[in-house]
Design a protein around this motif. Sequence first.
Motif, short mmCIF file in Angstrom:
data_model
loop_
_atom_site.label_atom_id
_atom_site.label_comp_id
_atom_site.label_asym_id
_atom_site.label_seq_id
_atom_site.Cartn_x
_atom_site.Cartn_y
_atom_site.Cartn_z
N LYS A 269 0.89 -1.23 0.00
CA LYS A 269 -0.16 0.13 -0.17
C LYS A 269 0.60 1.12 -0.11
O LYS A 269 0.46 2.28 -0.50
N LEU A 270 2.01 1.22 0.77
CA LEU A 270 2.77 2.31 0.77
C LEU A 270 3.39 2.66 -0.64
O LEU A 270 3.45 3.74 -1.09
N SER A 271 3.89 1.61 -1.27
CA SER A 271 4.58 1.77 -2.87
C SER A 271 3.53 2.67 -3.60
O SER A 271 3.73 3.25 -4.43
N ILE A 272 2.30 1.77 -3.72
CA ILE A 272 1.06 2.34 -4.48
C ILE A 272 0.84 3.83 -4.08
O ILE A 272 0.39 4.70 -5.07
N ARG A 273 0.79 4.09 -2.86
CA ARG A 273 0.43 5.35 -2.41
C ARG A 273 1.21 6.45 -2.85
O ARG A 273 1.12 7.47 -3.32
#
Length: 316
Positions: free
Chosen positions: A305-309
């Motif tokens: 989720k961090l990478s996508i955000r």
Amino acid sequence: KKRSHAAVKDEATDAQEPPRKRSKRVAEKVSKKEAQEEAQRDPKTTKEETEEEDTLKTMKIPPSAPVLSFMRSLKTELGAIADKEAAKGTEKYMRNLFSYLGIKSPARTLITKPLLAKLPVKELPYEQMTSLAQWLWQQPERDYAYVAIELINEMDKRLKPGVVPYWRSTSSSSSSSSDEVDEAKRHLDFLEGLIRDRSWWDTVDLLASGTLGRLISREPSLVDQMDQWIICPDSFWIRRSALLYQLKYKKDTDVDRLFRYIRLTMHEDEFFIRKAIGWTLRELSKTNKKAVKDFINANRSGLSKLSIREGSKYLD
């Protein structure tokens, strides 16, 4: 002019004494005087001189006069504006991993910029530059590692089209292609040593997105080494560096290679890998929004989720 009684007595004694005994007495007198002068010296100065001597012994290459002058001036000038209270705040922010002088970046640059300008970096032999950078890197206070990166960046300013890179010890006309590759690899090994030593994001990111990226751009044969770095089993900082070296390439980014690197690492739980993936996607989206959007959509289940955000910041 009248001579004192003591002076006359000393002359009479000198005349009567055997030469060997007189020499011994004079030597003892000189030694006593030197001991008195040593006792009167500033203890701080004596300590600094001792520390300098110990430091010079650890350097692989003895510093030339300009380099030694730079080292002394840097220590003196940074030490003069060190702030212990400010250092405590920085050390806490950096999880107390390193000691600091408590000097903010603009204030440090005001000192280092003119000192680096005086340093003859265009004539500085490669071995002297790397020895100085390593000396800076090994200083207890982290501030000096930042100065080492500034020094390397100054060296990188030599990288002009048609100019032989500073990491090569021979001219392009007299060296073989294999020699050039070996010397470029030597410089990559030097940078890897810095990345691995006292690793944290503050120095790793500056090296990876800066001088490492410039090295690979100038020496494309080293990209194979990056293919090894991205699967390095013993250091996520090396894998992070492989992800970040193209960060400033913009339209020159090797998109296929970057996406391959991300696929190789996106399963990792390591925060600094996930953050680096998002960072590289975000930067690439500034010049190739469609490629990043398609990649995220195709790999949404594998990306954190961090990478996508982070990677989606400029997509909406």
